[in-house]
Design an enzyme around this catalytic site. Structure first.
Site, PDB file in Angstrom:
ATOM      1  N   HIS A 155       0.811  -1.216   0.000  1.00  0.00           N
ATOM      2  CA  HIS A 155       0.000   0.000   0.000  1.00  0.00           C
ATOM      3  C   HIS A 155       0.847   1.271   0.000  1.00  0.00           C
ATOM      4  O   HIS A 155       0.319   2.376  -0.183  1.00  0.00           O
ATOM      5  CB  HIS A 155      -0.939   0.006   1.216  1.00  0.00           C
ATOM      6  CG  HIS A 155      -2.285   0.584   0.918  1.00  0.00           C
ATOM      7  ND1 HIS A 155      -2.498   1.546  -0.034  1.00  0.00           N
ATOM      8  CD2 HIS A 155      -3.509   0.324   1.451  1.00  0.00           C
ATOM      9  CE1 HIS A 155      -3.773   1.866  -0.075  1.00  0.00           C
ATOM     10  NE2 HIS A 155      -4.418   1.131   0.815  1.00  0.00           N
ATOM     11  N   ASP A 210      -2.060   1.925  -4.951  1.00  0.00           N
ATOM     12  CA  ASP A 210      -3.350   2.342  -4.404  1.00  0.00           C
ATOM     13  C   ASP A 210      -4.391   1.252  -4.632  1.00  0.00           C
ATOM     14  O   ASP A 210      -4.329   0.488  -5.606  1.00  0.00           O
ATOM     15  CB  ASP A 210      -3.821   3.636  -5.067  1.00  0.00           C
ATOM     16  CG  ASP A 210      -2.900   4.805  -4.744  1.00  0.00           C
ATOM     17  OD1 ASP A 210      -2.295   4.793  -3.652  1.00  0.00           O
ATOM     18  OD2 ASP A 210      -2.779   5.711  -5.584  1.00  0.00           O
TER      19      ASP A 210
END
Length: 418
Positions: A390, A394
Site C-alpha cells: 500500500h 493504491d
C-alpha cells in the site's frame, strides 16, 4: 598416514558463508572420493558438497544449522598415504586473506589429531554396512532421508532413479513392491527441531515482508465458464504438447494487462525510496517442495505462448522439487503468482515476495449456481486474490488491474486478439 583439511570452497558469487543443512556422514566413516558429505545452503541455493579425497572422516565443522565461512575448514580427513592433496595442516595459523571461520570451525582448526594406527582403504570386496562402516554411495535429499528414517526403510535396499539419486517416488515404489512391509506404529511424542535451511530462509523473508510492507488484499470472483471450455478444447487437440491448467491462461491475461498497469510489475527499494517499474515480466511461481516453499522464476513470460508457459511451469516446478534448480532460476522475479491448485479455497491473502509490490493468488474453480437475466444457471467460478504494497500501490489501481484481468478471462478470445 596423512591429515587433510577440506575447506569450504567459493560456492556462489558474493557468498561469504553457508549454512549446514545436512550431514550425510559421521566422524569415523570411511569416505570415498566424490561421496556426498554435506548439504550447504546459501541465500540462493542448496549445494551438495562432495569429498575431494578418500579417507577416514576425523571431525566436522559444526552441527546442522551452523554457519561456515567460505575458506573455513568444513571437514578433516585421515588419509591412507602421503599423496593426499596439498592442504593447510590442522592447527596451522589461519590465512588472514580468507574470511574467518565460525566458532565451530575455529575449534576445528585448533584441533590436534593424535597419532593413530595406519588407516587402510576398505578392500574391494568389503560388504555394505551401516554408515559407521563401509557403504556404497547413497544419493538422497535430507527430506527423503528423514522420511526413510521415519518409515524404518534402509536406503541401501531402495532402487534409485536413473541418475543414482533416491527420491520420494522411489520410496513409494519400494513400499508398493514390498506389499508386506509395515513400519512399526508407535505413538508420536513431542519433538523439537531447529528452524534451519530453507525453512529459516522462508521465516526470515516472511517476517521481513510483514514487518516492512503494509499489505492490503483485494478479491474478485470471475466466471471462467468460457475459459474452461477453451481449455478443454485446447487440451483435446494438444497433440504432444503439455496439458494446460488454468495457470498458463491466467499468466497470458496478466501479461496482456500489465502494460496498462506498470506499477504492478515493479520492485520497491524502500531504503533508497526508489520504485523500479520493470518492462519484462519475470514471474515467480510459488512452488511447494519437501523442504518448504520455493519460488522459481519464469523469465520473460510476456513472450511465451500458453504451451510454452505450461512447459516452463512444469519444468521449473520439477527442478525446484528435485533440487536441480539453478540459483539463477530462483531469483530475479518481478511479480509472483501463488496457487494452491485444487486446495485453493475461497480466498487467500498471500504475503508479498519482497521487494516486489504485488502477489496474485488464484483460488480453485468450483461449479455453482449463478443468476443470469433472472434465470439460474450453472457456472464455473473462480476467485482471484491479490495482495499489494500500500506504500506504492493504491487500492483503486489494484482493483482496476484485477477487473482488467477479469474481462480477459471471462471473454478469453480477447487474450489472443491484437
Amino acid at each position: 598416514m596423512g591429515i587433510y583439511s577440506f575447506k569450504l570452497p567459493d560456492i556462489g558469487e558474493g557468498i561469504a558463508e553457508a549454512e549446514i543443512v545436512a550431514w550425510h556422514v559421521n566422524p569415523g566413516d570411511w569416505i570415498e572420493e566424490d561421496d556426498p558429505i554435506a548439504d550447504m545452503m546459501t541465500d540462493k541455493a542448496t549445494v551438495e558438497m562432495t569429498s575431494p579425497i578418500s579417507g577416514r572422516l576425523v571431525t566436522v565443522a559444526g552441527e546442522v544449522g551452523d554457519q561456515v565461512a567460505i575458506g573455513a575448514v568444513l571437514a578433516v580427513f585421515e588419509t591412507a598415504g602421503d599423496d593426499a592433496p596439498v592442504a593447510v595442516p590442522v592447527g596451522a595459523p589461519a590465512d588472514t586473506s580468507t574470511p574467518r571461520p565460525t566458532p565451530a570451525a575455529d575449534a576445528l582448526e585448533a584441533l590436534v589429531v593424535p597419532e593413530a594406527p595406519h588407516v587402510a582403504p576398505p578392500p574391494a570386496d568389503a560388504p555394505a554396512g551401516p554408515r559407521t562402516g563401509w557403504l556404497p554411495k547413497i544419493l538422497a535429499s535430507p527430506a527423503v532421508r528423514e522420511r526413510a528414517l521415519a518409515l524404518a526403510i534402509d536406503l541401501a535396499e531402495v532402487k534409485p532413479g536413473t541418475d543414482g539419486r533416491i527420491r520420494h517416488g522411489d520410496l513409494d515404489a519400494f513400499l508398493s513392491y514390498n506389499a508386506g512391509y509395515r513400519p512399526a506404529t508407535t505413538l508420536r511424542g513431542d519433538e523439537q527441531f531447529k528452524v534451519i535451511g530453507l525453512r529459516r530462509r522462508i521465516a526470515e523473508n516472511m517476517a521481513a515482508a510483514k514487518r516492512h510492507i503494509p499489505h492490503f488484499s483485494y478479491v474478485e470472483e470471475i466466471d471462467v465458464t468460457k475459459l474452461e471450455v477453451l481449455r478443454l478444447d485446447l487440451n483435446t487437440n494438444r497433440g504432444d504438447r503439455p496439458r494446460l491448467t488454468v495457470l498458463p491462461l491466467l499468466i497470458t491475461a496478466i501479461c496482456k494487462t500489465l502494460p496498462d498497469y506498470p506499477m504492478m510489475n515493479a520492485l520497491y527499494d524502500d531504503e533508497a525510496g526508489v520504485v523500479t517499474r520493470k518492462g519484462a515480466v519475470h514471474l515467480g511461481i510459488a512452488t511447494q517442495t519437501d523442504a518448504g516453499l520455493m519460488v522459481p522464476v519464469l523469465r520473460n513470460a510476456q513472450g511465451l505462448n500458453v504451451w510454452q508457459l505450461a512447459g516452463e511451469i512444469t519444468r521449473l516446478a520439477e527442478a525446484a522439487r528435485d533440487g536441480s534448480a539453478k540459483s539463477g532460476e530462483l531469483s530475479g522475479s518481478t511479480l509472483t503468482l501463488t496457487s494452491l491448485g485444487a486446495l485453493g479455497g475461497i480466498a487467500t491473502t498471500p504475503v508479498i515476495n519482497r521487494p516486489e509490490v504485488a502477489i496474485i493468488g488464484p483460488n480453485k474453480v468450483v461449479e455453482r449456481p449463478v443468476l443470469r437475466d433472472g434465470r439460474i444457471e450453472a457456472a464455473k467460478m473462480m476467485n482471484l486474490s491479490i495482495s499489494c504494497d500500500h506504500r506504492v500501490v493504491d487500492g483503486w489501481d489494484a482493483a482496476n488491474f484485477v477487473q482488467a484481468i477479469k474481462r480477459l478471462l471471462e471473454t478469453p478470445a480477447l487474450m489472443f486478439a491484437d
